[in-house]
Design an enzyme around this catalytic site. Structure first.
Site, mmCIF file in Angstrom:
data_model
loop_
_atom_site.group_PDB
_atom_site.id
_atom_site.type_symbol
_atom_site.label_atom_id
_atom_site.label_comp_id
_atom_site.label_asym_id
_atom_site.label_seq_id
_atom_site.Cartn_x
_atom_site.Cartn_y
_atom_site.Cartn_z
ATOM 1 N N ASP A 7 0.868 -1.180 0.000
ATOM 2 C CA ASP A 7 0.000 0.000 0.000
ATOM 3 C C ASP A 7 0.905 1.230 0.000
ATOM 4 O O ASP A 7 2.137 1.118 -0.118
ATOM 5 C CB ASP A 7 -1.023 -0.048 1.146
ATOM 6 N N CYS A 63 2.955 -3.347 4.073
ATOM 7 C CA CYS A 63 2.137 -2.183 4.453
ATOM 8 C C CYS A 63 2.848 -1.505 5.622
ATOM 9 O O CYS A 63 4.034 -1.774 5.846
ATOM 10 C CB CYS A 63 0.688 -2.582 4.771
ATOM 11 N N THR A 65 2.590 -1.784 8.955
ATOM 12 C CA THR A 65 3.024 -2.737 9.987
ATOM 13 C C THR A 65 3.170 -4.156 9.463
ATOM 14 O O THR A 65 3.732 -5.014 10.155
ATOM 15 C CB THR A 65 1.975 -2.796 11.111
ATOM 16 N N HIS A 96 8.442 -25.053 8.513
ATOM 17 C CA HIS A 96 7.370 -25.764 9.219
ATOM 18 C C HIS A 96 5.958 -25.430 8.735
ATOM 19 O O HIS A 96 5.086 -26.290 8.776
ATOM 20 C CB HIS A 96 7.446 -25.465 10.727
ATOM 21 N N HIS A 131 5.201 -31.971 9.411
ATOM 22 C CA HIS A 131 4.678 -30.614 9.197
ATOM 23 C C HIS A 131 3.636 -30.586 8.076
ATOM 24 O O HIS A 131 2.777 -29.718 8.066
ATOM 25 C CB HIS A 131 5.821 -29.639 8.912
HETATM 26 C C1 RB5 Z 1 -1.918 2.708 6.350
HETATM 27 O O1 RB5 Z 1 -1.822 3.939 6.974
HETATM 28 C C2 RB5 Z 1 -1.727 1.590 7.387
HETATM 29 O O2 RB5 Z 1 -2.884 1.469 8.158
HETATM 30 C C3 RB5 Z 1 -1.406 0.298 6.691
HETATM 31 O O3 RB5 Z 1 -0.276 0.467 5.911
HETATM 32 C C4 RB5 Z 1 -1.097 -0.923 7.541
HETATM 33 O O4 RB5 Z 1 -0.145 -0.628 8.516
HETATM 34 C C5 RB5 Z 1 -2.216 -1.676 8.068
HETATM 35 O O5 RB5 Z 1 -2.072 -2.714 8.725
#
Ligand code: RB5
Length: 144
Positions: A7, A63, A65, A96, A131
């Site tokens: 993203d 993304c 996180t 695994h 596994h």
């Molecule tokens: C976008 O701002 C953020 O929410 C997205 O990149 C991500 O971290 C969502 O899990």
């Protein structure tokens, strides 16, 4: 072929990962985004469909996180997505869990670590054996 997508939060890290993997000889299919704001579930679906269709062997999703991408990717039948932030887990999710998609956080990982993790993910094989039964049990959960 490896499908990769992100993203808007992941654009810079995705560029670094693509450059590092291409230098190692991997072929990547960049599904976007190139910078336009987008919703991570849409991008997760795009990349994962390339994997479940057999077009691509594995997928990489980035993304902010990595968490939203992994939540979305794991809703898709046939996808075993792992949020990767350390080398041990990255290695063992291949050995695994036979993970076929890796997710990373652009706001939690630096480019050096992310590129190293991507290489570990793409070069570590599945161990099979006991596994395989557990992976089959994961797959069975999709139709319960
Ligand atoms: C976008 O701002 C953020 O929410 C997205 O990149 C991500 O971290 C969502 O899990």
């Amino acid at each position: 072929m490896i499908a990769i997508g992100c993203d808007h939060a992941g654009v810079e890290l995705k560029k670094a990962v693509i450059a590092a993997l291409e230098e190692k000889g991997f072929k990547l299919m960049d599904m976007g985004t190139d910078g336009e704001p987008c919703d991570y579930p849409d991008m997760a679906e795009k990349v994962c469909r390339e994997v479940t269709s057999g077009n691509c062997e594995k997928g990489i999703l980035i993304c902010g996180t990595g968490i939203g991408m992994s939540m979305a990717a794991n809703k898709i039948k046939g996808i075993r997505a792992a949020l990767c932030s350390d080398s041990f887990s990255t290695k063992f999710t291949r050995l695994h869990n036979d993970a076929n998609v890796m997710c990373m956080g652009a706001r939690t990982l630096g480019p050096g670590l992310a590129c190293e993790l991507a290489e570990i993910f793409l070069t570590t094989g599945f161990e099979g054996g006991r596994h395989q039964r557990r992976v089959d049990l994961i797959t069975a959960l999709e139709s319960k």
